[in-house]
Design an enzyme around this catalytic site. Structure first.
Site, PDB file in Angstrom:
ATOM      1  N   GLU A  99      68.853  55.200  51.935  1.00  0.00           N
ATOM      2  CA  GLU A  99      69.816  54.694  50.960  1.00  0.00           C
ATOM      3  C   GLU A  99      69.592  53.207  50.699  1.00  0.00           C
ATOM      4  O   GLU A  99      69.296  52.444  51.613  1.00  0.00           O
ATOM      5  CB  GLU A  99      71.235  54.935  51.494  1.00  0.00           C
ATOM      6  N   GLU A 156      76.938  46.816  45.738  1.00  0.00           N
ATOM      7  CA  GLU A 156      78.376  47.054  45.654  1.00  0.00           C
ATOM      8  C   GLU A 156      79.079  45.781  45.209  1.00  0.00           C
ATOM      9  O   GLU A 156      78.737  44.689  45.655  1.00  0.00           O
ATOM     10  CB  GLU A 156      78.943  47.487  47.002  1.00  0.00           C
ATOM     11  N   ARG A 185      72.698  56.957  41.802  1.00  0.00           N
ATOM     12  CA  ARG A 185      74.119  57.284  41.690  1.00  0.00           C
ATOM     13  C   ARG A 185      74.878  56.049  41.226  1.00  0.00           C
ATOM     14  O   ARG A 185      74.670  54.946  41.730  1.00  0.00           O
ATOM     15  CB  ARG A 185      74.670  57.767  43.031  1.00  0.00           C
ATOM     16  N   TRP A 198      85.405  53.464  42.743  1.00  0.00           N
ATOM     17  CA  TRP A 198      86.445  54.107  43.539  1.00  0.00           C
ATOM     18  C   TRP A 198      87.345  53.037  44.136  1.00  0.00           C
ATOM     19  O   TRP A 198      87.011  51.848  44.104  1.00  0.00           O
ATOM     20  CB  TRP A 198      85.836  54.978  44.644  1.00  0.00           C
ATOM     21  N   THR A 249      89.116  49.794  55.960  1.00  0.00           N
ATOM     22  CA  THR A 249      88.553  50.015  54.632  1.00  0.00           C
ATOM     23  C   THR A 249      89.263  49.148  53.606  1.00  0.00           C
ATOM     24  O   THR A 249      88.637  48.522  52.754  1.00  0.00           O
ATOM     25  CB  THR A 249      88.682  51.498  54.239  1.00  0.00           C
TER      26      THR A 249
END
Length: 395
Positions: free
Chosen positions: A119, A123, A203, A207, A218
């Site tokens: 990966e 972000e 991708r 979110w 988180t």
């Protein structure tokens, strides 16, 4: 003082929960069907036209298009619009022209991912107007936490920037608007054993890491709780360009090593007459491609041209910053009703047919099935990590 050390420790351990740790079929564990390849040297998509989505799968939510491109909107709990290319490519370059979503806790993601859990990520946090994050994983390994970095960028929620991943067998380079911000060499990634090196798909998604149902860590990493009443929050992708160094109809893992040398590819065909004028592919002769024989064969591997990689260090580049102690803390994950990509853009699922690794908790459900399934188990696992660290420090 206790809080200071707790925050630092959590910042260090949170990336343990952020790789994709589930694959529909993991080639490290068993023989898997071939990946559908991009049988061309280049692919471009202008997302101001709906036809640009012809070679993409909408795997969660809805992704309309408009004057600013594809729209990934988080308006309520559970929203996590996501698209994947319906093909893989094997070394090359991915360029995405994106304006990130605003909003505290909202995450905009650009992710390359492979079936054996390699990966490479970009972000952007909606509340962070001065920097973006880079990350990578190899074979789903989350046993170390020195992979992520923060790099400067101006107003990513207000301005379109070109985010580029240049990926060869020797190095991965992250660039913003043509300026290199980080380079990872093959040897930097545990001597190459954790270097992303298998066929990837692209991708794109957004979110709410700040959803109140997510673990505390988180939410902290995402910048705080997401206020849906102040939304909606939209990420825009104007265009995508992919250069495929090894065009092929398909890519096959010839063994369970997960090495680039194990990948066999079948044929290169001209599909320049693509689905529309806004989504096009071009094929050129390449020493990397095999003949059009239907029997997979190993051929001379091509890699894209790029700057000479730096000799050492987890991250380098004129603008790259240290990953030792990021300015925000927390892990990644999506809401328990949504799915999406992030530093935790990995795939996960409650399906009993998939395979998983023990490397860490999955951050999102398996998007290739189009599901926005529950990930309560995975975010709970991350929360347990946070709790364990805090408990040790308290003791």
């Amino acid at each position: 003082m206790y809080f200071k050390y707790t925050a630092a420790a959590l910042a260090a351990v949170l990336p343990l929960c952020s790789a994709q740790t589930w694959s529909k079929c993991n080639p490290l564990e068993k023989t898997c069907p071939p990946n559908k390849g991009l049988a061309a040297s280049t692919y471009t998509a202008d997302f101001t036209s709906a036809s640009a989505l012809d070679q993409w799968e909408v795997t969660a939510g809805k992704v309309p298009v408009g004057p600013q491109g594809a729209e990934f909107t988080v308006a309520k709990q559970g929203d996590a619009p996501t698209i994947d290319t319906d093909f893989y490519f094997f070394f090359g370059k991915a360029e995405v022209v994106m304006k990130a979503a605003p909003g505290t806790g909202v995450v905009s993601s650009i992710v390359l991912e492979s079936d054996d859990l390699d990966e490479v990520d970009w972000e952007v946090l909606g509340g962070d107007t001065t920097q973006v994050q880079t990350n990578y994983f190899g074979k789903g390994d989350t046993t170390t936490y020195d992979r992520g970095t923060y790099v400067p960028v101006a107003t990513p929620q207000e301005t379109f920037h070109t985010y580029t991943i240049d990926w060869t067998k020797d190095a991965v380079t992250w660039s913003i608007d043509g300026a290199v911000v980080r380079t990872l060499t093959y040897n930097d990634a545990k001597g190459g054993t954790r270097f992303p090196q298998t066929p990837m798909r692209l991708r794109l998604g957004s979110w709410a890491g700040g959803d109140p149902s997510n673990p505390k860590g988180t939410i902290e990493w995402a910048g705080g709780l997401t206020d849906y009443s102040a939304g909606p929050y939209t990420m825009y992708v104007k265009s995508v360009r992919i250069e495929n160094a090894n065009p092929a109809e398909s890519y096959t893992y010839s063994d369970n090593s997960g090495s680039w040398q194990s990948i066999k590819f079948d044929g290169s065909v001209d599909i320049s007459s693509s689905s529309s004028v806004t989504s096009s592919t071009t094929s050129t002769a390449s020493s990397a491609s095999s003949t059009s024989s239907k029997t997979p064969s190993t051929s001379t591997l091509a890699t894209s041209t790029k700057a000479t990689p730096t000799p050492s260090g987890t991250s380098s580049g004129s603008n790259s910053s240290s990953s030792a102690e990021p300015t925000t803390t927390g892990g990644t994950g999506s809401s328990n009703t949504g799915s999406g990509s992030g530093s935790g853009s990995g795939s996960g699922s409650s399906s009993s047919t998939g395979s998983s690794t023990s490397a860490g908790a999955s951050a999102t459900p398996e998007l290739s099935q189009g599901a926005a399934g529950s990930i309560k188990g995975s975010v709970t696992a991350c929360a347990l990590v946070f709790g364990a660290v805090a408990a040790v420090l308290a003791f």
